[in-house]
Write a protein that holds these residues in place. Structure first.
Motif: not given
Length: 457
Positions: A416-417, A419-420
């Protein structure tokens, strides 16, 4: 007769105060030691751990050398006499190797040792485990410093247990990313300018994907083009598609993308030849093309064939990767190849590609052939170390190159990080027409037109 008490001199008074202050300081360190060790391991080691370990090394050095068979008789005749009269016991007062002064590091210490006649560095390598136990440190490693001298490096604290992400200002030097920490406590740096191509292997949940996340998160803020090849339908690399200049999700697309990358290198080759320079870094800033980092996830999907009709396609993919590895470094094209299993059974193209990938990272693997393919041709000690990585140490790996090998652990960068971060820097995605035409341009139209690199960051 009256006896007068003698008044203490100024020197005695200062000595008394010094002893009292030293006692208070030592007591404070002992009481605050556990808390200091948790909050600041490096400070605890330099203030308390290192002095105590110095005394321990000095006390155990002679018996340790004798117990490990590294002490020799001062006179050859004493060996014969001791063998006859003492039933083979070692002669008294043996001569031990002379060690130099101990130098502290953030997580341990090191010192040189001069070998005695007839000794080799391998003799000390075998004794490394005994040294670690006697000195009560995490690990001891022995390397050759110069002919006749070895360097004994001890790691008192395990920096791989809880690696801390360093605070970094800005994006750092171009094509250089800090992805974790080495066993020595130094940062684990992947620098494509020094080692242009890398092979990353590891079983499921070994930390391979986390390392790729750290690489994407590190390269995303930099003015480079990221290109992905993920033949598992793009399940892994499609998370970063907004920051990718091109993404191939099957082998047919991968073959077209690799062909487009070869056309790109050929065009850059003509530019360098016209400018009479050997690589793109010799070009003026206004003419230097943007670097391209190609990330290949699950290399086996490119090489495995199910029938005869797939053989030509797999061969074309293998040839394209090998050619990129041979020519890409000078022309600003870099490879990061990853896979769960990499073995010679995938075909001769894998062995040829492995020879061009100078940087190797081996996480925990489920078969010895993959570890052999990654590390066997560089260092047998690294191969042995990789095969002892326990399952509960995800992210721990052995990295090797022509300069040597190290144990390391990557920072935990969740998907998630990563991708962010990729979405945050989507506006930096360079548009390379040949690559975009090979697999189709991004549907959201986020790519911008950047075809050169203005200045080396």
């Amino acid at each position: 007769m009256i006896t007068l008490a003698s008044t203490p001199s100024a020197g005695q008074t200062w000595l008394s105060w010094f002893l009292v202050a030293a006692a208070v300081l030592v007591s404070g360190l002992l009481l605050a030691g556990p808390a200091l060790r948790r909050r600041s391991p490096a400070a605890w080691w330099l203030l308390l751990g290192f002095p105590v370990t110095c005394l321990r090394v000095a006390r155990t050095w002679r018996p340790l050398m004798a117990g490990c068979g590294l002490a020799v008789s001062r006179k050859a005749a004493l060996t014969v006499v001791s063998g006859l009269l003492a039933h083979g016991a070692p002669p008294p007062h043996p001569r031990v190797p002379r060690r130099g002064g101990m130098r502290p590091t953030a997580h341990g210490f090191w010192f040189p040792v001069r070998l005695l006649p007839g000794q080799t560095p391998e003799d000390f390598v075998k004794a490394a485990s005994a040294m670690a136990h006697d000195w009560r440190v995490h690990a001891v490693r022995v390397t050759t410093a110069e002919p006749g001298v070895v360097r004994v490096t001890a790691t008192a604290l395990d920096p791989l247990r809880q690696p801390r992400v360093p605070r970094q200002r800005g994006t750092g030097p171009l094509l250089r990313v800090v992805v974790g920490v080495l066993e020595s406590g130094a940062p684990w740096v992947v620098d494509l300018r020094k080692i242009p191509h890398w092979l990353i292997v590891g079983a499921t949940r070994s930390g391979k994907s986390t390392l790729i996340n750290a690489l994407v998160a590190g390269f995303a803020p930099q003015p480079v083009a990221l290109v992905g090849i993920d033949c598992k339908g793009g399940m892994e690399l499609s998370l970063y598609e907004r920051r990718l200049s091109a993404l191939a999700t099957d082998r047919a697309q991968a073959v077209k993308l690799l062909a487009a990358l070869m056309d790109l290198t050929s065009a850059r080759m003509e530019v360098c030849r016209a400018a009479r320079v050997r690589n793109i870094w010799g070009l003026p800033d206004e003419e230097r093309p943007v670097p391209v980092v190609v990330i290949v996830d699950e290399i086996a999907e490119l090489f495995l064939v199910a029938n005869r009709s797939e053989k030509d396609e797999a061969q074309a993919a293998a040839t394209g990767l090998v050619r990129l590895a041979q020519l890409g470094a000078a022309l600003g094209v870099y490879l990061v190849v990853a896979g769960q299993r990499v073995g010679s059974d995938l075909g001769p193209g894998v062995t040829a590609l492995r020879a061009q990938l100078g940087g190797r990272v081996c996480h925990r693997v489920t078969d010895s052939g993959t570890a052999e393919m990654a590390l066997g041709d560089l260092n047998p000690d690294a191969l042995e170390a990789a095969q002892t990585i326990p399952p509960d140490q995800a992210g721990t790996a052995v990295l090797a190159s022509a300069d040597g090998w190290e144990r390391a652990r990557s920072h935990l960068v969740p998907e998630e990080r990563a991708e962010e971060i990729a979405a945050m820097y989507a506006h930096l995605t360079p548009y390379l027409p040949g690559l975009a035409d090979a697999v189709g341009e991004p549907a959201d139209g986020t790519a911008v037109h950047i075809e050169r690199l203005d200045r080396d960051a």
